[in-house]
Scaffold this motif. Sequence first.
Motif, PDB file in Angstrom:
ATOM      1  N   VAL A   1       0.881  -0.742  -0.196  1.00 39.08           N
ATOM      2  CA  VAL A   1       0.011   0.288   0.478  1.00 39.08           C
ATOM      3  C   VAL A   1       0.707   1.817  -0.056  1.00 39.08           C
ATOM      4  N   LEU A   2       1.861   1.548   0.474  1.00 36.68           N
ATOM      5  CA  LEU A   2       2.816   2.676   1.122  1.00 36.68           C
ATOM      6  C   LEU A   2       3.578   2.276  -0.780  1.00 36.68           C
ATOM      7  N   GLY A   3       3.431   1.409  -1.223  1.00 37.74           N
ATOM      8  CA  GLY A   3       4.251   1.782  -2.763  1.00 37.74           C
ATOM      9  C   GLY A   3       5.646   1.291  -2.954  1.00 37.74           C
ATOM     10  N   MET A   4       5.908   0.365  -1.371  1.00 41.04           N
ATOM     11  CA  MET A   4       6.918  -0.524  -1.852  1.00 41.04           C
ATOM     12  C   MET A   4       7.420  -2.001  -2.505  1.00 41.04           C
ATOM     13  N   THR A   5       8.680  -1.962  -3.051  1.00 40.82           N
ATOM     14  CA  THR A   5       8.842  -3.250  -4.143  1.00 40.82           C
ATOM     15  C   THR A   5       9.128  -4.147  -3.499  1.00 40.82           C
ATOM     16  N   LYS A   6       9.228  -5.655  -3.095  1.00 39.35           N
ATOM     17  CA  LYS A   6       9.004  -6.345  -3.122  1.00 39.35           C
ATOM     18  C   LYS A   6      10.378  -6.873  -1.994  1.00 39.35           C
ATOM     19  N   PRO A   7      11.707  -6.526  -2.991  1.00 39.20           N
ATOM     20  CA  PRO A   7      12.654  -5.969  -2.116  1.00 39.20           C
ATOM     21  C   PRO A   7      12.392  -4.793  -1.125  1.00 39.20           C
ATOM     22  N   GLN A   8      12.197  -4.025  -0.672  1.00 40.98           N
ATOM     23  CA  GLN A   8      12.493  -3.213   0.022  1.00 40.98           C
ATOM     24  C   GLN A   8      11.587  -3.513   1.599  1.00 40.98           C
ATOM     25  N   ILE A   9      10.519  -4.654   1.034  1.00 36.68           N
ATOM     26  CA  ILE A   9       9.253  -5.294   1.889  1.00 36.68           C
ATOM     27  C   ILE A   9      10.035  -5.780   2.727  1.00 36.68           C
ATOM     28  N   PHE A  10      11.174  -6.864   1.904  1.00 36.17           N
ATOM     29  CA  PHE A  10      11.562  -8.002   2.516  1.00 36.17           C
ATOM     30  C   PHE A  10      12.760  -7.201   3.701  1.00 36.17           C
ATOM     31  N   PHE A  11      13.293  -6.302   2.845  1.00 39.23           N
ATOM     32  CA  PHE A  11      14.632  -5.799   3.661  1.00 39.23           C
ATOM     33  C   PHE A  11      13.912  -4.782   4.936  1.00 39.23           C
ATOM     34  N   LYS A  12      13.244  -4.372   4.344  1.00 39.20           N
ATOM     35  CA  LYS A  12      12.719  -3.084   5.687  1.00 39.20           C
ATOM     36  C   LYS A  12      12.226  -3.169   6.724  1.00 39.20           C
ATOM     37  N   VAL A  13      11.201  -4.540   6.133  1.00 39.50           N
ATOM     38  CA  VAL A  13       9.759  -4.784   6.670  1.00 39.50           C
ATOM     39  C   VAL A  13       9.861  -6.913   7.717  1.00 39.50           C
ATOM     40  N   THR A  14       9.982  -7.388   6.895  1.00 39.56           N
ATOM     41  CA  THR A  14      10.228  -8.809   7.374  1.00 39.56           C
ATOM     42  C   THR A  14      11.869  -8.947   7.225  1.00 39.56           C
ATOM     43  N   LEU A  15      12.697  -8.321   7.053  1.00 44.23           N
ATOM     44  CA  LEU A  15      13.808  -9.476   7.774  1.00 44.23           C
ATOM     45  C   LEU A  15      14.185  -8.551   9.669  1.00 44.23           C
ATOM     46  N   LEU A  16      14.357  -7.691   9.970  1.00 44.99           N
ATOM     47  CA  LEU A  16      14.045  -7.845  11.348  1.00 44.99           C
ATOM     48  C   LEU A  16      13.143  -8.558  11.883  1.00 44.99           C
ATOM     49  N   GLN A  17      11.763  -8.684  12.270  1.00 41.57           N
ATOM     50  CA  GLN A  17      10.675  -9.166  12.101  1.00 41.57           C
ATOM     51  C   GLN A  17      11.291 -11.181  12.452  1.00 41.57           C
ATOM     52  N   LEU A  18      11.774 -11.445  11.043  1.00 42.42           N
ATOM     53  CA  LEU A  18      12.369 -12.746  10.690  1.00 42.42           C
ATOM     54  C   LEU A  18      13.993 -12.756  11.353  1.00 42.42           C
ATOM     55  N   VAL A  19      14.636 -11.710  11.902  1.00 39.05           N
ATOM     56  CA  VAL A  19      16.046 -12.226  12.297  1.00 39.05           C
ATOM     57  C   VAL A  19      15.584 -12.382  14.857  1.00 39.05           C
ATOM     58  N   LYS A  20      14.473 -11.637  14.599  1.00 36.28           N
ATOM     59  CA  LYS A  20      13.747 -12.037  15.899  1.00 36.28           C
ATOM     60  C   LYS A  20      13.241 -13.497  16.217  1.00 36.28           C
ATOM     61  N   ARG A  21      12.633 -13.888  14.786  1.00 33.57           N
ATOM     62  CA  ARG A  21      12.074 -14.984  15.417  1.00 33.57           C
ATOM     63  C   ARG A  21      12.717 -16.635  14.672  1.00 33.57           C
ATOM     64  N   ILE A  22      13.712 -16.052  14.360  1.00 35.36           N
ATOM     65  CA  ILE A  22      14.562 -17.040  13.850  1.00 35.36           C
ATOM     66  C   ILE A  22      15.993 -17.110  14.989  1.00 35.36           C
ATOM     67  N   VAL A  23      16.347 -16.566  15.529  1.00 35.87           N
ATOM     68  CA  VAL A  23      17.353 -17.065  16.989  1.00 35.87           C
ATOM     69  C   VAL A  23      17.181 -17.500  17.243  1.00 35.87           C
ATOM     70  N   PRO A  24      16.135 -18.089  18.225  1.00 34.69           N
ATOM     71  CA  PRO A  24      16.229 -19.398  18.833  1.00 34.69           C
ATOM     72  C   PRO A  24      16.935 -20.999  17.928  1.00 34.69           C
ATOM     73  N   PRO A  25      15.912 -21.343  17.379  1.00 33.91           N
ATOM     74  CA  PRO A  25      16.095 -22.100  16.315  1.00 33.91           C
ATOM     75  C   PRO A  25      17.369 -22.156  15.627  1.00 33.91           C
ATOM     76  N   MET A  26      17.869 -21.150  15.707  1.00 32.79           N
ATOM     77  CA  MET A  26      19.344 -21.337  14.812  1.00 32.79           C
ATOM     78  C   MET A  26      20.117 -21.183  16.219  1.00 32.79           C
ATOM     79  N   GLY A  27      20.240 -20.715  17.165  1.00 28.80           N
ATOM     80  CA  GLY A  27      20.945 -21.113  17.868  1.00 28.80           C
ATOM     81  C   GLY A  27      21.351 -22.600  18.493  1.00 28.80           C
TER      82      GLY A  27
END
Length: 216
Positions: A124-150
Amino acid sequence: MSVILGRLCEGFIINCQIFGLTLIFSIPLGLLVCFGSMSRFKPLSWLVKTFVWIIRGTPLMLQLLVIFLGPGLLGWGTPWPAGNSGRLMAAVVAFVINYACYFSEIFRGGIESVPRGQYEAGQVLGMTKPQIFFKVTLLQLVKRIVPPMGNEIITLVKDTSLARIISNKEIIMTANEYAAKGLIWPLFSTAIFFLVFVGVLTLLFGWFERKLDYFR
């Protein structure tokens, strides 16, 4: 005693080399495998998922043997350099492939756990898919995967001992040579090396998780 400890330290350096190189190459490769398994191009997705299923469904020890001995047994000639460097390289390749597949499933689960509304808001904000991944998804992804990655990374520390199956002189293989001569304490002392390494990683991941608490 100092000579034996020196040899154990030399063996543990091989464990650390396998551990470090595996992390460096398997994490980005795992992300690529994850994108392949999530691809909308069905033949690619099916092929990648089948490969991941095979790797996750067979023992790492078997994969080490196949990667190191397989090319030669098939008459293709060995791609590995002679000596210790060749055995180390083959071990790293096997570990990278194996852990990339495990990491890919962790990445996939993390990406799919991000609410769909986050993607839609970015569109809706006009972001491209790469922008959505790196600016929206990535940091939330990191939080979720730290325990299983550890957990997987700590498992990797211990799995490096499997490299002895193709005659890499890591710490347990070195200690076992002394055990065969009737000297048992070097074998038990290897536990201290692993416990200290795993302890440091546990503290590091605990600190990292606390740093990501602002995502709650």
